[in-house]
Design a protein around this motif. Sequence first.
Motif, PDB file in Angstrom:
ATOM      1  N   UNK A 241       0.886  -0.980  -0.033  1.00 49.45           N
ATOM      2  CA  UNK A 241      -0.107  -0.075  -0.061  1.00 49.45           C
ATOM      3  C   UNK A 241       0.838   1.179  -0.115  1.00 49.45           C
ATOM      4  N   UNK A 242       0.896   2.232  -0.967  1.00 55.67           N
ATOM      5  CA  UNK A 242       1.815   3.249  -1.040  1.00 55.67           C
ATOM      6  C   UNK A 242       1.855   3.871  -2.515  1.00 55.67           C
ATOM      7  N   UNK A 243       2.890   4.902  -2.372  1.00 56.36           N
ATOM      8  CA  UNK A 243       3.053   5.503  -3.559  1.00 56.36           C
ATOM      9  C   UNK A 243       3.881   5.095  -4.745  1.00 56.36           C
ATOM     10  N   UNK A 244       4.486   3.822  -4.540  1.00 54.74           N
ATOM     11  CA  UNK A 244       5.357   3.149  -5.225  1.00 54.74           C
ATOM     12  C   UNK A 244       6.531   4.107  -5.807  1.00 54.74           C
ATOM     13  N   UNK A 245       7.312   4.658  -5.011  1.00 53.39           N
ATOM     14  CA  UNK A 245       8.072   5.806  -5.502  1.00 53.39           C
ATOM     15  C   UNK A 245       9.384   5.396  -6.308  1.00 53.39           C
ATOM     16  N   UNK A 246       9.733   4.145  -6.376  1.00 53.78           N
ATOM     17  CA  UNK A 246      10.858   3.461  -7.102  1.00 53.78           C
ATOM     18  C   UNK A 246      10.383   3.656  -8.721  1.00 53.78           C
ATOM     19  N   UNK A 247       8.954   3.489  -8.930  1.00 57.00           N
ATOM     20  CA  UNK A 247       8.705   3.539 -10.321  1.00 57.00           C
ATOM     21  C   UNK A 247       7.924   4.606 -10.790  1.00 57.00           C
ATOM     22  N   UNK A 248       7.473   5.406  -9.765  1.00 57.92           N
ATOM     23  CA  UNK A 248       6.726   6.549 -10.411  1.00 57.92           C
ATOM     24  C   UNK A 248       6.728   7.982  -9.388  1.00 57.92           C
TER      25      UNK A 248
END
Length: 307
Positions: A241-248
């Motif tokens: 659950x989250x913002x997926x900072x590695x990919x976007x």
Amino acid sequence: MAVFHQLEQFPSFRNPVVTIGSFDGVHHGHKVILSEVVKAAKAVNGESILITFEPHPRKIIHPEQPLGLLTAPEQKIALIRQEGIDHVVVVPFTRDFSMMSASEYVADFLLKNFQPHSIIIGYDHRFGHSREGNIDLLKQMLPGTVRVIEIPAQLIEDAAVSSTKIRNALLKGNVTEAGEMLERQHSFGAMVVHGDKIGRTIGYPTANLQPVYPDILVPGIGIYAVTVTWKGNRYKGMMSIGYRPTVTEEKKITCEVNILDFNEDLYGQVLTIYFEHYIRGEEKFASLDELKQQIAKDELRTRELLS
């Protein structure tokens, strides 16, 4: 247990013992109250009736506030069924209903539809437009033949505290603690929707999820060990659950689950997700390869926790 969604559906109840409330979560505090209602009905050879509202009144009165409910309507009814209540009445809560005065609520809603033998509510129960009615007014307005039984303040406060503590625990990712208070794991139904399919490029395909009931509480950002049910079968999984900072860079929270030892097309299917353990917080990695290495560690931890 019979469930009614329309007031005109009612049969004639025998010595109805009525309680009213949202009972969101149907946790331990609520169960203590419901057991008192069931006991009171049996004592007068009557039928126990729980009145609840859909949508939650706050959604109509304060639509700008997120609800973050612990149970979807169907799940709540299923949990109430287990407590021995005879009938559940799900009243459509509308703007017009919210505008009823306290006197209209008592005369045109409670008395007209239920002819109660007894009403069991807490000392802090409010009703009518602007919450003008309280238990003292209810006692004044009801015929002397109708008993008003007050739920002890401690029970009401324990139930209210429990709901707040459960929500706070879930928002902090403390799903194990929340599960202990709920006496079951927090769960919700979610439909599998299309995502950007990055997970499959690194060997961890994920199902992107959209909660079926939009007002359900989604736990705080992080990685979780979960169990997933689909078509009567139960599987182990890793939930992000989250913002997926590695990919976007997009500031949008997403929910996705990698189901272990599973290879089926799930698009358009509804899964039920049970939150078992918190694994870690969300991190931003320098590359997809670093992300893949961390997910491999998460998988080992998930298998260990769910073994």
